[in-house]
Design a protein around this motif. Structure first.
Motif: not given
Length: 1021
Positions: A522-530, A573-576
């Protein structure tokens, strides 16, 4: 004589004591066991200095008064080589075990005198009887269970290090320690609660018997496979038909308090240490349920929303404390849930979906030993467990022999059943024993719950020494051998499974723990808070939302997960975007239909990801109105917006198929929601100008009114009749009147009616006077638009701009409207009247109202009074609702309100000589003012374009966010979207344009209104 008698009695007692002690010593001598259980290849001490220091402190124990009676044995142990080597293995490799030896030397002496089994039994004997717990206070209870666990742990460690016990016996002993101490703690807490008269225990001297309260041991505790520093996974339940409670209203509350006391006794650290960390997260939906549930609630959960991974967890479930009779009844109730009589192909599909989320490797993959997690990493313990459990779930319903709890037993039974070859079984069993031993050494070192290998070379050397290796290379070779065997055998499960689309790594969200490779993926995919993503997705799988409560919905969602997360990760912004999608999911009433629709139409997922990434407010709306997604699939969704006449024909054809008022309202709402969603999507995709969008939204409102109101009027007339002539007309004001609606705007409206002068009442079964008739009909019209139905609200309405405002009637007679506007209305009401536009009603009446309106707007006014009124009105508005935030599009100085005040003021000031300037649309007003020469052409163009600029930004913000816009918190996508809407190259340029536009509008406002008004003399009374 009494004194002599007393002395004689004491002498006899002392004599008896010494005789008993001598007999006990003789008995001990007879029970001494051989030391053959000590392996000759004990681990060498890695830290010799710490080892030497440990022996110095050990020898010093003999001089302490508390251990004087052990002085000879302490010295003997230090001098006897086999015994000394055992202590050296602990002193030199484990600070934790070294400290335990020095704290409890008596248990060490007992180990060497009477053997491991006797010492283990002696360690737990003080806490074996629940009746003893009933008589102790909490402080004593906490001390007793900590001491028992500490001493038992020391015995188990010695047995493990000396290879005296098998792995099964070691993990079984740790599990027994957990059970015995937990039962003692639970018995104490039950007795304490009963003493407060909370409930009656059937057997106060034996608190646990028939109490109706029990703890289920899950995971490794249930299978008697606990590791050395393991948590214990527990589910606390009670049988409401057995628990005899004095106050049923407080039953749940008091039981929750009792369970919290139990967990505190078990895990709180004191001077005596701790017992076991407890984990209650395997209970049904732990985020929203109390720590203890009724059997009925748990049974209902598992039968309705229980997941397949929870079925897998229940394989190992075992009653470990409390009322075991009630507990066994509960497990028997769950047996059909865990073990399906027939092959459950949907369950198999779900299990295969989970398998296909795991990035399995056939072997030969690169494993970096430093920092490798031997439980969750490749080739680790979890893979061995999953290897067994998945096959148990599929076949255990028919093969009772496969229902064993222990992993090793399951592997052996799977071989007998023909599912696992003997070679694979032996490889997995050997790897399991090796990895569990490594796990124990890792945890024994400092009593840390870890399965991660040291990162440093020194740390790895220390671990390999503690495991008995002479060289680190030897340990690494054995470790890699076992990891590769597990990895290869595990991958065999996947040979027939096609990997899920978009899955380039692990995406596993089962259980209660985060999968490390999933977190990294998930972190590699771009999520800052996996971690948040992982926890939230597990919540979806728990059936926490209505959309995921059915098993089928969760199975489809499992299939969708890789594609969904990839789509969300491709936003800026994947997390948002993920949070917005979660809000969308939270609002869905059901999931199977939508998830199936998305599976069949991947482009919908891309649209959902775009909306989630740029317009969270739209995502929330979608959650409540997911049916609009069907409309996306219809041809023409992305085409140019249709005109009002085309839309009216379409809606009328739909309404014609319905007969009931409720069906009309729902049909109109479904149709309008489709159209509004289409307009909103095209807005965020920049497919049209803000004026086109505002006009289209106004057209949707107009069409809904023109299609619904005639039907509402006819339905009303069935009871109350009609009038021979006249009728009720609907007029739009504000942004609706100007055809500049923004997403979410209210409809400003007024109702005007006219009847023949001699009409006294309507001609229906229940006649009404004209005023009452049209007021009640107006209320029906309002309800048709704004009353919530199963399909939501069509439009919110605002009638405060009617004559006399909220004090006036809903519907106004034409003559009253005319008289009010000509004689009583305030200047601000005439300003609002500049945007009046007919929407629906008799053409003659609409024409008469517009004629009166034009007469009012074109009358010559006292310029000073007009100027003062406009100036004062704007200042009062600024004082009450002013907002200096740069992005307060409407209320900031130089924003939309100032712009509209300029347009409305100039119309009222000049319409008597230039009637052609009148228009309900602000942009058109400025064009007309430029053509009439009232404004310079360049300034008129600027103001017209400024209106478009503000409306475009307002539309985007209303679609995308809730509350004030804070640029620093905005996603890159939203910044880019706003810049595009404002016709700027980037967001920085937009910020500059924002300020420049507001400044120039304010300058025009000040020149035309503020400065002249402030030069006027005071208003004459």
């Amino acid at each position: 004589m009494p004194e002599i008698s007393c002395f004689a009695s004491r002498s006899q007692g002392i004599a008896r004591f010494y005789v008993q002690e001598q007999q006990q010593e003789q008995h001990k001598e007879s029970k001494k066991v051989s030391l053959s259980w000590i392996t000759p290849d004990l681990p060498k001490p890695f830290d010799t200095d710490r080892c030497n220091n440990g022996f110095e402190r050990w020898s010093a124990l003999a001089d302490r008064p508390a251990f004087e009676h052990l002085a000879q044995q302490i010295g003997d142990i230090a001098a006897n080589k086999p015994k000394r080597d055992v202590l050296a293995a602990m002193f030199g490799n484990s600070p934790y075990l070294g400290n335990l030896c020095l704290r409890d030397p008596d248990i060490i002496c007992l180990v060497f005198d009477q053997g491991l089994d006797a010492a283990f039994d002696a360690a737990l004997d003080p806490v074996r009887k629940s009746s003893d717990a009933a008589q102790t206070d909490q402080a004593t209870t906490m001390m007793m269970v900590r001491k028992a666990k500490r001493r038992a742990a020391l015995v188990i460690a010695i047995a493990d290090i000396c290879k005296a016990w098998s792995l099964d016996k070691i993990t079984g002993a740790i599990s027994t320690t957990a059970e015995v101490t937990l039962e003692f703690a639970l018995a104490h807490c039950l007795s304490a609660t009963a003493k407060l008269r909370k409930f009656n225990l059937p057997h106060p001297d034996d608190p646990l018997r028939d109490c109706g309260i029990f703890a289920i041991g899950m995971g490794k505790l249930g299978a008697k496979e606990l590791n050395y520093s393991s948590d214990i996974d527990l589910i606390f339940l009670y049988d409401h038909e057995v628990v005899t409670y004095n106050d049923h209203d407080r039953l749940q509350q008091d039981l929750v308090r009792m369970v919290r006391d139990v967990t505190r006794i078990m895990e709180e650290r004191t001077g005596d240490g701790y017992v076991f960390r407890t984990d209650l997260r395997l209970r049904p939906d732990p985020a929203s349920t109390p720590p203890i549930l009724s059997m009925l609630a748990a049974e209902t959960y598992y039968e309705t929303v229980g997941q397949n991974w929870e079925r897998a967890a229940m394989i190992k479930a075992r009653i470990v404390a409390g009322d075991k009779k009630s507990g066994d009844i509960f497990l028997e109730i769950l047996r059909p849930y865990v073990w399906r009589k027939h092959l459950d192909f949907l369950a198999i599909q779900d299990i295969h979906s989970i398998k296909r989320q795991i990035n399995a490797h056939k072997g030969g993959s690169k494993v970096v030993i430093p920092g490798h997690n031997i439980k969750l990493g490749r080739g680790g313990i979890r893979e061995i467990e999953f290897f067994a459990q998945t096959q148990q779930l599929i076949w255990g319903g028919r093969a009772v022999a496969l229902r064993c709890k222990a992993t090793c037993d399951a592997l052996r039974e799977l071989t007998k059943f023909g599912q696992v070859s003997e070679q694979v079984r032996d490889e997995m069993l050997a790897a399991y024993a090796f990895l569990r031993t490594v796990e124990h050494r890792l945890q024994m070192t400092n009593d840390h719950q870890t399965q991660t290998l040291p990162e440093t070379e020194e740390g790895l050397n220390a671990l390999s020494t503690f495991l008995g290796y002479d060289t680190l290379d030897g340990f690494k070779a054995d470790l890699l051998h076992h990891l590769r065997k597990v990895e290869s055998n595990y991958a065999e499960l996947f040979e027939d499974d096609i990997p899920l689309a978009a899955s380039d790594g692990n995406l596993v969200f089962t259980g209660t723990e985060d999968d490390p490779e999933t977190i990294e993926n998930l972190r590699q995919m771009g999520f800052e808070n996996p971690t948040n993503v992982s926890v939230t997705v597990r919540g979806w799988h728990h059936g926490r939302y209505r959309a995921t409560r059915s098993r089928r919905a969760r199975e489809i969602l499992t299939e969708l997960m890789p594609t969904l997360l990839k789509a969300l990760s491709q936003t800026t912004n994947p997390d948002m975007a993920f949070r917005a999608f979660d809000e969308f999911l939270k609002g869905l009433p059901a999931g199977v239909q939508l998830f199936s629709l998305v599976t069949a139409n991947p482009e919908l997922l891309e649209l959902l990801a775009q909306i989630a990434g740029t317009a969270p407010r739209m995502a929330k709306y979608l959650g409540r109105n997911a049916g609009v997604l069907d409309y996306v699939l219809m041809s023409g969704f992305h085409d140019e917006l249709p005109d009002a006449d085309t839309m009216l024909d379409e809606l009328n054809s739909r309404l014609a198929r319905e007969d009931m008022v409720e069906d009309w309202l729902d049909t109109a709402r479904r149709w309008a929601n489709d159209q509004k969603f289409r307009i909103d999507v095209q807005t965020i995709q920049n497919r049209h100008t803000p004026h086109q969008a505002g006009r289209a939204l106004a057209d949707v409102a107009d069409v809904a009114i023109r299609a619904l109101f005639p039907r509402i009027a006819d339905d009303f007339a069935q009871k109350h009749g009609k009038f021979d002539d006249g009728g009720l007309a609907v007029f739009a004001l504000g942004k609706h009147g100007g055809q500049e609606l923004s997403p979410g705007s209210d409809l400003d409206m007024i109702f005007v009616y006219e009847v023949p002068e001699d009409a006294e009442e309507s001609n229906g079964e229940k006649p009404l006077s004209p005023g009452h008739y049209y007021i009640r009909l107006s209320q029906r019209y309002i309800n048709a638009l704004s009353a919530p139905t199963a399909e939501g609200v069509l439009f919110e309405t605002d009638l405060r701009l009617r004559p006399s405002g909220n004090k006036g009637p809903l519907a106004t007679h034409f003559k009253s409207f005319e008289a009010y506007q000509l004689n009583e209305a305030w200047t601000w009401e005439h300003m609002a009247l500049t945007r009046l536009r007919p929407v629906y009603g008799p053409q003659t009446l609409c024409d008469r109202v517009m004629e009166t309106t034009n007469s009012v707007l074109q009358k010559k006014r006292n310029p000073d009074d007009l100027l003062r009124d406009v100036y004062d009105m704007r200042n009062r508005m600024d004082a009450g609702k002013g907002d200096n935030h740069p992005w307060a599009i409407k209320m900031r100085r130089g924003g939309l309100v100032d712009l509209e005040f300029i347009a409305q003021y100039l119309q009222l000031a000049h319409a008597h000589t230039h009637p052609e300037i009148l228009s309900p649309t602000t942009r058109e007003v400025f064009k007309n003012l430029g053509s009439a020469g009232i404004l310079e052409a360049e300034e008129a163009t600027f103001l017209a374009n400024a209106g478009s600029f503000w409306l475009a930004l307002q539309a985007i913000l209303r679609l995308t966010i809730e509350g004030p816009f804070e640029p620093q918190n905005a996603s890159t996508d939203l910044r880019r979207m706003l810049a595009r809407a404002g016709q700027c190259d980037d967001f920085d340029a937009l910020q500059v344009k924002l300020d420049e536009t507001a400044t120039r509008i304010k300058a025009v406002y000040d020149r035309l209104i503020t400065e002249p008004a402030e030069k006027l003399p005071p208003r004459s009374e």
